[in-house]
Design a protein around this motif. Structure first.
Motif, PDB file in Angstrom:
ATOM      1  N   MET A  49       0.827  -1.200   0.000  1.00 41.07           N
ATOM      2  CA  MET A  49       0.000   0.000   0.000  1.00 41.07           C
ATOM      3  C   MET A  49       0.862   1.251   0.000  1.00 41.07           C
ATOM      4  O   MET A  49       0.496   2.268  -0.603  1.00 41.07           O
ATOM      5  CB  MET A  49      -0.954   0.002   1.205  1.00 41.07           C
ATOM      6  CG  MET A  49      -2.040   1.055   1.119  1.00 41.07           C
ATOM      7  SD  MET A  49      -3.188   0.818  -0.280  1.00 41.07           S
ATOM      8  CE  MET A  49      -4.350  -0.364   0.417  1.00 41.07           C
ATOM      9  N   ASN A  50       2.016   1.203   0.650  1.00 40.96           N
ATOM     10  CA  ASN A  50       2.900   2.371   0.627  1.00 40.96           C
ATOM     11  C   ASN A  50       3.440   2.629  -0.772  1.00 40.96           C
ATOM     12  O   ASN A  50       3.595   3.784  -1.193  1.00 40.96           O
ATOM     13  CB  ASN A  50       4.045   2.204   1.621  1.00 40.96           C
ATOM     14  CG  ASN A  50       3.595   2.355   3.060  1.00 40.96           C
ATOM     15  OD1 ASN A  50       3.618   1.405   3.827  1.00 40.96           O
ATOM     16  ND2 ASN A  50       3.156   3.540   3.440  1.00 40.96           N
ATOM     17  N   SER A  51       3.718   1.564  -1.522  1.00 43.32           N
ATOM     18  CA  SER A  51       4.111   1.735  -2.920  1.00 43.32           C
ATOM     19  C   SER A  51       2.957   2.289  -3.742  1.00 43.32           C
ATOM     20  O   SER A  51       3.154   3.099  -4.654  1.00 43.32           O
ATOM     21  CB  SER A  51       4.575   0.409  -3.520  1.00 43.32           C
ATOM     22  OG  SER A  51       5.843   0.041  -3.040  1.00 43.32           O
ATOM     23  N   TYR A  52       1.760   1.856  -3.414  1.00 44.57           N
ATOM     24  CA  TYR A  52       0.576   2.378  -4.109  1.00 44.57           C
ATOM     25  C   TYR A  52       0.519   3.903  -3.996  1.00 44.57           C
ATOM     26  O   TYR A  52       0.315   4.597  -4.991  1.00 44.57           O
ATOM     27  CB  TYR A  52      -0.685   1.753  -3.522  1.00 44.57           C
ATOM     28  CG  TYR A  52      -1.960   2.420  -3.983  1.00 44.57           C
ATOM     29  CD1 TYR A  52      -2.524   2.088  -5.214  1.00 44.57           C
ATOM     30  CD2 TYR A  52      -2.596   3.373  -3.195  1.00 44.57           C
ATOM     31  CE1 TYR A  52      -3.692   2.702  -5.648  1.00 44.57           C
ATOM     32  CE2 TYR A  52      -3.760   3.990  -3.611  1.00 44.57           C
ATOM     33  CZ  TYR A  52      -4.300   3.651  -4.849  1.00 44.57           C
ATOM     34  OH  TYR A  52      -5.448   4.277  -5.275  1.00 44.57           O
ATOM     35  N   TYR A  53       0.702   4.421  -2.786  1.00 42.27           N
ATOM     36  CA  TYR A  53       0.694   5.879  -2.609  1.00 42.27           C
ATOM     37  C   TYR A  53       1.749   6.529  -3.511  1.00 42.27           C
ATOM     38  O   TYR A  53       1.518   7.579  -4.115  1.00 42.27           O
ATOM     39  CB  TYR A  53       1.017   6.264  -1.161  1.00 42.27           C
ATOM     40  CG  TYR A  53       0.138   5.682  -0.089  1.00 42.27           C
ATOM     41  CD1 TYR A  53      -1.217   5.465  -0.293  1.00 42.27           C
ATOM     42  CD2 TYR A  53       0.664   5.345   1.158  1.00 42.27           C
ATOM     43  CE1 TYR A  53      -2.018   4.940   0.708  1.00 42.27           C
ATOM     44  CE2 TYR A  53      -0.122   4.823   2.167  1.00 42.27           C
ATOM     45  CZ  TYR A  53      -1.465   4.614   1.936  1.00 42.27           C
ATOM     46  OH  TYR A  53      -2.234   4.106   2.936  1.00 42.27           O
ATOM     47  N   THR A  54       2.905   5.912  -3.595  1.00 39.23           N
ATOM     48  CA  THR A  54       4.037   6.489  -4.315  1.00 39.23           C
ATOM     49  C   THR A  54       3.794   6.582  -5.810  1.00 39.23           C
ATOM     50  O   THR A  54       4.203   7.551  -6.455  1.00 39.23           O
ATOM     51  CB  THR A  54       5.306   5.650  -4.061  1.00 39.23           C
ATOM     52  OG1 THR A  54       5.571   5.597  -2.661  1.00 39.23           O
ATOM     53  CG2 THR A  54       6.510   6.244  -4.774  1.00 39.23           C
ATOM     54  N   TYR A  55       3.117   5.578  -6.366  1.00 39.24           N
ATOM     55  CA  TYR A  55       3.009   5.485  -7.822  1.00 39.24           C
ATOM     56  C   TYR A  55       1.699   6.033  -8.393  1.00 39.24           C
ATOM     57  O   TYR A  55       1.422   5.849  -9.582  1.00 39.24           O
ATOM     58  CB  TYR A  55       3.238   4.041  -8.259  1.00 39.24           C
ATOM     59  CG  TYR A  55       4.701   3.661  -8.196  1.00 39.24           C
ATOM     60  CD1 TYR A  55       5.558   3.931  -9.253  1.00 39.24           C
ATOM     61  CD2 TYR A  55       5.241   3.083  -7.051  1.00 39.24           C
ATOM     62  CE1 TYR A  55       6.908   3.617  -9.189  1.00 39.24           C
ATOM     63  CE2 TYR A  55       6.593   2.761  -6.971  1.00 39.24           C
ATOM     64  CZ  TYR A  55       7.416   3.037  -8.040  1.00 39.24           C
ATOM     65  OH  TYR A  55       8.767   2.735  -7.968  1.00 39.24           O
ATOM     66  N   VAL A  56       0.920   6.710  -7.579  1.00 35.86           N
ATOM     67  CA  VAL A  56      -0.282   7.373  -8.100  1.00 35.86           C
ATOM     68  C   VAL A  56       0.111   8.309  -9.243  1.00 35.86           C
ATOM     69  O   VAL A  56       1.106   9.029  -9.154  1.00 35.86           O
ATOM     70  CB  VAL A  56      -0.998   8.159  -6.975  1.00 35.86           C
ATOM     71  CG1 VAL A  56      -2.095   9.046  -7.555  1.00 35.86           C
ATOM     72  CG2 VAL A  56      -1.594   7.184  -5.962  1.00 35.86           C
ATOM     73  N   GLU A  57      -0.677   8.298 -10.314  1.00 29.82           N
ATOM     74  CA  GLU A  57      -0.271   8.946 -11.560  1.00 29.82           C
ATOM     75  C   GLU A  57      -0.564  10.437 -11.657  1.00 29.82           C
ATOM     76  O   GLU A  57      -0.359  11.037 -12.703  1.00 29.82           O
ATOM     77  CB  GLU A  57      -0.938   8.247 -12.757  1.00 29.82           C
ATOM     78  CG  GLU A  57      -0.413   6.855 -13.027  1.00 29.82           C
ATOM     79  CD  GLU A  57      -1.002   6.265 -14.286  1.00 29.82           C
ATOM     80  OE1 GLU A  57      -0.305   5.503 -14.969  1.00 29.82           O
ATOM     81  OE2 GLU A  57      -2.182   6.578 -14.593  1.00 29.82           O
ATOM     82  N   TRP A  58      -1.057  11.034 -10.610  1.00 30.04           N
ATOM     83  CA  TRP A  58      -1.298  12.473 -10.659  1.00 30.04           C
ATOM     84  C   TRP A  58      -0.982  13.095  -9.297  1.00 30.04           C
ATOM     85  O   TRP A  58      -0.906  12.392  -8.294  1.00 30.04           O
ATOM     86  CB  TRP A  58      -2.734  12.791 -11.071  1.00 30.04           C
ATOM     87  CG  TRP A  58      -3.793  12.167 -10.216  1.00 30.04           C
ATOM     88  CD1 TRP A  58      -4.354  10.935 -10.373  1.00 30.04           C
ATOM     89  CD2 TRP A  58      -4.416  12.734  -9.057  1.00 30.04           C
ATOM     90  NE1 TRP A  58      -5.272  10.696  -9.383  1.00 30.04           N
ATOM     91  CE2 TRP A  58      -5.339  11.786  -8.575  1.00 30.04           C
ATOM     92  CE3 TRP A  58      -4.284  13.959  -8.401  1.00 30.04           C
ATOM     93  CZ2 TRP A  58      -6.125  12.024  -7.455  1.00 30.04           C
ATOM     94  CZ3 TRP A  58      -5.071  14.197  -7.274  1.00 30.04           C
ATOM     95  CH2 TRP A  58      -5.981  13.233  -6.809  1.00 30.04           C
ATOM     96  N   VAL A  59      -0.786  14.394  -9.318  1.00 28.51           N
ATOM     97  CA  VAL A  59      -0.496  15.140  -8.091  1.00 28.51           C
ATOM     98  C   VAL A  59      -1.513  16.268  -7.964  1.00 28.51           C
ATOM     99  O   VAL A  59      -1.758  16.997  -8.930  1.00 28.51           O
ATOM    100  CB  VAL A  59       0.934  15.729  -8.102  1.00 28.51           C
ATOM    101  CG1 VAL A  59       1.165  16.602  -6.875  1.00 28.51           C
ATOM    102  CG2 VAL A  59       1.973  14.618  -8.168  1.00 28.51           C
ATOM    103  N   ALA A  60      -2.106  16.400  -6.801  1.00 28.99           N
ATOM    104  CA  ALA A  60      -3.086  17.464  -6.570  1.00 28.99           C
ATOM    105  C   ALA A  60      -2.400  18.824  -6.547  1.00 28.99           C
ATOM    106  O   ALA A  60      -1.266  18.957  -6.076  1.00 28.99           O
ATOM    107  CB  ALA A  60      -3.807  17.219  -5.252  1.00 28.99           C
TER     108      ALA A  60
END
Length: 234
Positions: free
Chosen positions: A61-72
């Protein structure tokens, strides 16, 4: 042409969904919309997983946070982490998708996206990971309430996440909003066509006309230029 941002995608989603519902009704429309949204989301999660594997990162799940494809962007979100360990629970009080749907009277159509997208992206990233979407603001709640199982948002993990996301990886994992809009268009179109055959043509034409009326033909041409893109791979 206006520079694309998350609001372009939010409006495109809602306009496609509205065209579907107006063509075939609420119940069957919701089924098709949610099916298409889930496929779209799992494709996104699958790309994230491919990038993580390329870098030798486990699909946690920590990798999931890292690889999200957009930044707010600054001011887009107002959210609070209310639980950190072992599961991470987040309350979202402000979201640009919700805001743009509300401003444009599109909440009844945009809301379907929120029922599937987070679950689908997480599942596409790793089928053994889970997020519970307890409630969403576009569907009538005061705030969105999400629990990321085994999220482990302690200080150590958050510092590691911020270093990797914003310094080590930077823009390498981020896709621009033109890409996200093109992905939305192609996947929604493919699923609607599979479900409704030739009726899908009028649905997509109607949604694209709404997009053109707001953003111009050049922006619409950018969206449709992704029609033959493979969104299952990076």
């Amino acid at each position: 042409m206006s520079k694309f941002n998350c609001k372009h995608q939010a409006l495109l989603i809602a306009w496609i969904n509205r065209a579907v519902v107006q063509e075939i009704g609420d119940d069957e429309g919701e089924r098709i919309i949610r099916k298409a949204t889930k496929i779209y989301a799992m494709q996104r999660g699958g790309r994230m997983a491919q990038r993580a594997r390329m870098n030798g990162d486990a699909l946690t799940m920590n990798s999931y946070y890292t690889y999200v494809e957009w930044v707010a962007q600054k001011g887009d979100f107002d959210q609070k982490i209310v639980e950190k360990m072992p599961d991470s629970r987040i309350h979202v009080f402000k979201c640009p998708f919700h805001d743009v749907w509300k401003e444009n009277n599109l909440m009844p159509y945009g809301r379907f996206y929120c029922l599937e997208v987070d679950k689908g992206v997480v599942k596409g990233f790793n089928k053994d990971l889970h997020v519970d979407v307890l409630q969403t603001k576009p569907n009538g709640a005061d705030y969105c309430d999400l629990i990321f199982k085994e999220g482990h948002m302690n200080v150590k993990n958050m510092l590691k996440f911020m270093y990797k996301k914003y310094i080590k990886l930077g823009k390498k994992v981020i896709k621009h909003w033109e890409y996200h809009c093109g992905h939305t268009y192609k996947t929604m179109k493919d699923v609607i066509q599979q479900e409704l055959g030739s009726r899908s043509e009028g649905i997509m034409e109607k949604a694209l006309q709404d997009f053109t009326d707001r953003f111009g033909q050049e922006s619409t041409d950018i969206v449709t230029s992704y029609e033959h893109t493979d969104f299952n791979s990076i």
